[in-house]
Design a protein around this motif. Structure first.
Motif, short mmCIF file in Angstrom:
data_model
loop_
_atom_site.label_atom_id
_atom_site.label_comp_id
_atom_site.label_asym_id
_atom_site.label_seq_id
_atom_site.Cartn_x
_atom_site.Cartn_y
_atom_site.Cartn_z
N GLY A 1 0.91 -0.74 -0.19
CA GLY A 1 -0.11 -0.02 0.22
C GLY A 1 0.84 1.53 0.30
N ASP A 2 2.04 0.97 -0.11
CA ASP A 2 3.18 2.70 -0.16
C ASP A 2 3.20 3.08 -1.37
OD1 ASP A 2 4.91 4.20 -0.32
OD2 ASP A 2 6.26 3.14 1.50
N LEU A 3 2.36 4.19 -1.85
CA LEU A 3 1.87 4.81 -3.52
C LEU A 3 2.68 4.69 -3.40
CD1 LEU A 3 -0.14 4.98 -5.04
CD2 LEU A 3 -0.86 7.39 -3.91
N GLU A 4 4.56 5.48 -3.27
CA GLU A 4 5.21 6.51 -3.31
C GLU A 4 6.22 5.32 -3.72
OE1 GLU A 4 7.84 10.09 -3.95
OE2 GLU A 4 6.18 10.16 -3.13
N ASP A 5 6.66 4.27 -2.49
CA ASP A 5 7.44 3.42 -3.47
C ASP A 5 6.45 2.06 -4.86
OD1 ASP A 5 9.16 3.79 -1.05
OD2 ASP A 5 8.16 1.52 -0.35
N ALA A 6 5.87 1.72 -4.64
CA ALA A 6 4.36 1.55 -5.85
C ALA A 6 5.12 2.22 -7.78
CB ALA A 6 3.52 1.27 -5.62
N ALA A 7 5.22 3.41 -6.84
CA ALA A 7 5.18 4.52 -8.35
C ALA A 7 6.64 4.57 -8.78
CB ALA A 7 5.02 6.12 -7.44
N ILE A 8 7.13 4.78 -7.92
CA ILE A 8 9.34 4.42 -8.17
C ILE A 8 9.39 3.16 -8.85
CG2 ILE A 8 11.28 4.25 -7.12
CD1 ILE A 8 9.82 6.71 -4.64
N SER A 9 9.03 2.53 -8.43
CA SER A 9 8.75 0.78 -8.86
C SER A 9 8.39 0.99 -10.04
CB SER A 9 7.96 -0.17 -8.35
OG SER A 9 8.83 -1.10 -8.19
N LEU A 10 7.31 0.83 -10.69
CA LEU A 10 6.18 1.69 -11.95
C LEU A 10 7.26 2.49 -12.55
CD1 LEU A 10 2.65 1.60 -10.46
CD2 LEU A 10 3.54 -0.42 -11.87
N ALA A 11 7.69 3.42 -12.70
CA ALA A 11 8.37 4.25 -13.00
C ALA A 11 10.32 3.92 -13.46
CB ALA A 11 9.00 5.69 -12.24
N ILE A 12 10.36 2.52 -12.89
CA ILE A 12 11.81 1.95 -13.11
C ILE A 12 11.34 1.26 -14.24
CG2 ILE A 12 13.30 0.31 -11.95
CD1 ILE A 12 13.22 1.86 -9.69
N ARG A 13 10.11 1.04 -13.89
CA ARG A 13 9.84 0.02 -15.30
C ARG A 13 10.04 0.75 -16.07
NH1 ARG A 13 5.20 -3.74 -12.27
NH2 ARG A 13 6.70 -3.47 -10.47
#
Length: 124
Positions: free
Chosen positions: A34-46
């Protein structure tokens, strides 16, 4: 840091079911507990982006770059009326950000409050 609860993720799944990239983004948000920031960074890297991972406000900065588009009448109304799939598709189609990031950006905006997020533009 914005957290998205399991119940909120399910609500987003229901409202974004018509947009497959949103469901992929929600899977990542769920994987990041549920950590939105971590998820966004992960998606951005992908997506080939190079976010500053030590910048806790990276998602906020990304959302601010999209503020003019998000706060336009139609996209804003879609967010306020619960047509989140239409809002995500519209934001992704503007090519401001990779389509996979439209969902975390819009979730960020919804958690901030659409009116509050758009207020700086409303003052102009």
């Amino acid at each position: 840091m914005d957290k998205v609860t399991t119940a909120e993720i399910e609500q987003f799944r229901d409202r974004l079911a018509a947009y497959p990239p949103a469901l992929k983004a929600l899977d990542t948000i769920e994987d990041c507990e549920g950590d939105l920031e971590d998820a966004a960074i992960s998606l951005a890297i992908r997506a080939g982006q190079e976010p500053q991972q030590n910048n806790a406000d990276w998602l906020a900065s990304l959302a601010k770059r999209c503020r003019a588009a998000i706060c336009q009448d139609i996209l804003r109304e879609n967010l306020q009326n619960g047509a989140w799939d239409k809002a995500a598709i519209a934001l992704a189609n503007l090519d401001l950000i990779p389509e996979i990031l439209a969902t975390p950006v819009l979730i960020y905006v919804l958690k901030q409050g659409v009116e509050e997020f758009c207020e700086p533009l409303d003052r102009v």
